[in-house]
Structures are given as C-alpha cells and as structure tokens.
Write an enzyme that holds these catalytic residues in place. Structure first.
Site, mmCIF file in Angstrom:
data_model
loop_
_atom_site.group_PDB
_atom_site.id
_atom_site.type_symbol
_atom_site.label_atom_id
_atom_site.label_comp_id
_atom_site.label_asym_id
_atom_site.label_seq_id
_atom_site.Cartn_x
_atom_site.Cartn_y
_atom_site.Cartn_z
ATOM 1 N N SER A 274 37.532 59.687 41.689
ATOM 2 C CA SER A 274 38.066 61.052 42.307
ATOM 3 C C SER A 274 37.920 61.300 43.674
ATOM 4 O O SER A 274 36.821 61.002 44.101
ATOM 5 C CB SER A 274 37.502 62.245 41.299
ATOM 6 N N TYR B 179 30.982 67.737 38.483
ATOM 7 C CA TYR B 179 32.087 66.965 38.352
ATOM 8 C C TYR B 179 31.889 65.652 39.369
ATOM 9 O O TYR B 179 32.200 64.749 39.100
ATOM 10 C CB TYR B 179 33.313 67.683 38.204
#
Length: 320
Positions: free
Chosen positions: A193, A208
């Site tokens: 990501s 995250y």
C-alpha cells in the site's frame, strides 16, 4: 563550441567548476531516471507468465483487485486456485471465469483469514500438493472502516489487521514457496500500500500502514533470498484504486478501476522487487518525494481527520 566552453571552464575558480559538475551530474541523473520511467511504463515487454507454471493462486479473489487479478490471469491462460472465505462467492467467480475461459481449470479453497489459519493453510497445502503453482498473488487484506485514532481501534479490528494482513500473507507464502523452490521457478506478488511506502506517514491508519510496511520489508528480503533459486518476489504498491475496500465507487485518471490496475500489474511481474504498476500512480509517487515531508504529513493528517469525521457521522446515522 564545446572546446570553447571547456576553455572557459579552465579560467573559472575551482569551486565554480565543482558546482557546474555537480549540476551536470544531477541533470544527467534526472534524464536517465526519466528515460527509464518511460521505458518501464510504456515500452518494456511483459514476461510470459506461463513460464512460471500452469497454475496461479489468488487470495481474496471475490472482489476488487483480487477478482481482477483472477480474470486477467485466466485470460493469460493460467489455471486458478481461488482462496477466500465465502463459499458462494468463490463458486460464482469460479463459474464466471470458466464461462469466459473455456480451457481454464479452477479450484476453490475456503479459508477465513481472520479465523483458524493453521487449518486454513493446511487446506491450501492439500489443494496445491499435486499442482504446478507458479504464481502466488497475496491480495487478501483488511483496512479500517474509516480513519481513527489508535486508541479508537477496537480489539477485533486490531486482531484482524494483524492476522489477515501480516500472518495471512506470511503463512500462505510459507506453504506455497517449497513447491516453487523444488521446481526452481515461481513469482510471488504481495499487495502492499502507498500508505506504507509512498506516503511518509499515514496518521489515523497506524496499524494498517504498519502491517503493509511489514509486507514491503518481507517482500524485499524474500526477493534477495530466493532470486538465485529462480523465484521472483515483488511488492506491488498501489495508491487509491476504485474498490469497496477503498470506499471509492468511480474510477478516474489517477484512480483506476480494479481491472485497470490488474492489467498494469501483470506487466510488472518478474521485474523490480517493489513497484507501483499503474503509471499515473508513479507520477504522484515522484511528486510526493519532491515535497517536504512535513508538508505531506500535515496535508495527510488533515485529510484523514476529514475521513474520520465523515465516518463518525455515518455511524451516528446508522445508530439512530
């Protein structure tokens, strides 16, 4: 003309010549980087993915990027092992793939990555034991429902973020890798990501982002460990993609559809250990690196606070 220029340099003080050389080297480096970006983004040939093996395993294939990967790999002529938690969705996607690609075989494995991973990994191992799995797409992952401070992350979400994003990717890689080593070929694609590698920090998504930073480092280390054994390990770093997980419904130039991203992603398999396959994303990546980190951090924090506020408002409406 060049000789005249060189003669002029001779008459300049040492520090001026040094500054000129530094400027020239910087300009030359920028030109080389630009030419390489053009080649990688538009001219570099894609690899024949079937050389890795006849089968590909995709986790999280029932929606978003994982689903798009499954269809693109089937289009390339690869048989598929589809691993997810919803048996009905797995059957639907398997049926749809076979309807569009008559010669493709599919197998489904039901695994809840937030549940008993030991049992799930055992099922995957049994399913692929006799298969020539050449490509692994570690796509399964979870994120926050919306931005929130760390102390607002409940125990269930915290457990799932670590178990699915970190442990799930690690365990699936562990069960698939030995077969690749034995055949001396394979490709492992881990979906990272931009929150962990492109953006300097991602406030209000701390766990995250940290879990995806693990994926980035895990991939880089495996790339170095196994490239001599014929196995290409890569962390792909998308920025925003129009998926349910990102809460984005419409695609745009800088926000591709999951299909648009997957098509770009397949072109990058077998090359760099870390990449952002969709070329407009790479423009954003380079722009971010040019900006002062404190400015990017301030903008990101303000943006995430807005996401948090909208999420809380949505929650309050549901509870009314």
């Amino acid at each position: 003309m060049i000789l005249c220029f060189l003669d002029a340099l001779k008459n300049q003080p040492f520090w001026a010549v040094g500054l000129f050389l530094l400027g020239f080297l910087s300009f030359f480096k920028t030109c080389i980087a630009l030419l390489r970006w053009v080649y990688v983004s538009f001219l570099r040939p894609r690899k024949n993915l079937k050389k890795y093996g006849a089968w590909a395993l995709v986790t999280g294939p029932t929606d978003g990027i994982g689903k798009a990967f499954a269809f693109e790999l089937a289009r390339e002529g690869l048989n598929l092992v589809l691993v997810g938690r919803n048996v009905d969705k797995l059957d639907d996607i398997s049926r749809e793939i076979r309807l569009k690609n008559a010669k493709i075989e599919t197998k489904t494995v039901v695994v809840d990555f937030s549940g008993d991973l030991s049992e799930g990994v055992k099922k995957i191992g049994e399913a692929i034991e006799a298969l020539d799995v050449g490509i692994l797409i570690n796509n399964v992952g979870v994120s926050y429902p919306y931005a929130r401070y760390f102390h607002e992350v409940d125990d269930e979400l915290l457990k799932n973020l670590i178990k699915v994003n970190v442990e799930g990717t690690t365990k699936v890689t562990q069960v698939v890798l030995p077969g690749m080593i034995g055949r001396k070929r394979g490709a492992i694609i881990n979906i990272g990501s931009g929150a962990a590698t492109v953006i300097p920090s991602d406030p209000l998504y701390a766990v995250y982002a940290a879990s995806k930073a693990y994926i980035d480092q895990f991939s880089k280390c495996l790339h170095l460990e196994y490239r001599s054994k014929g196995i290409d390990v890569q962390c792909q770093v998308p920025l925003y993609v129009a998926t349910k997980m990102a809460s984005i419904k419409r695609s745009s130039f800088f926000v591709p559809s999951s299909n648009g991203y997957a098509r770009a992603a397949l072109r990058c398999i077998g090359y760099e250990p870390r990449c952002t396959p969709y070329w407009p994303h790479s423009l954003i990546w380079n722009l971010i690196y040019l900006l002062p980190e404190f400015a990017v951090d301030a903008y990101r924090f303000k943006f995430c606070l807005g996401v948090r506020k909208r999420g809380q408002l949505k929650d309050s409406r549901k509870n009314q």
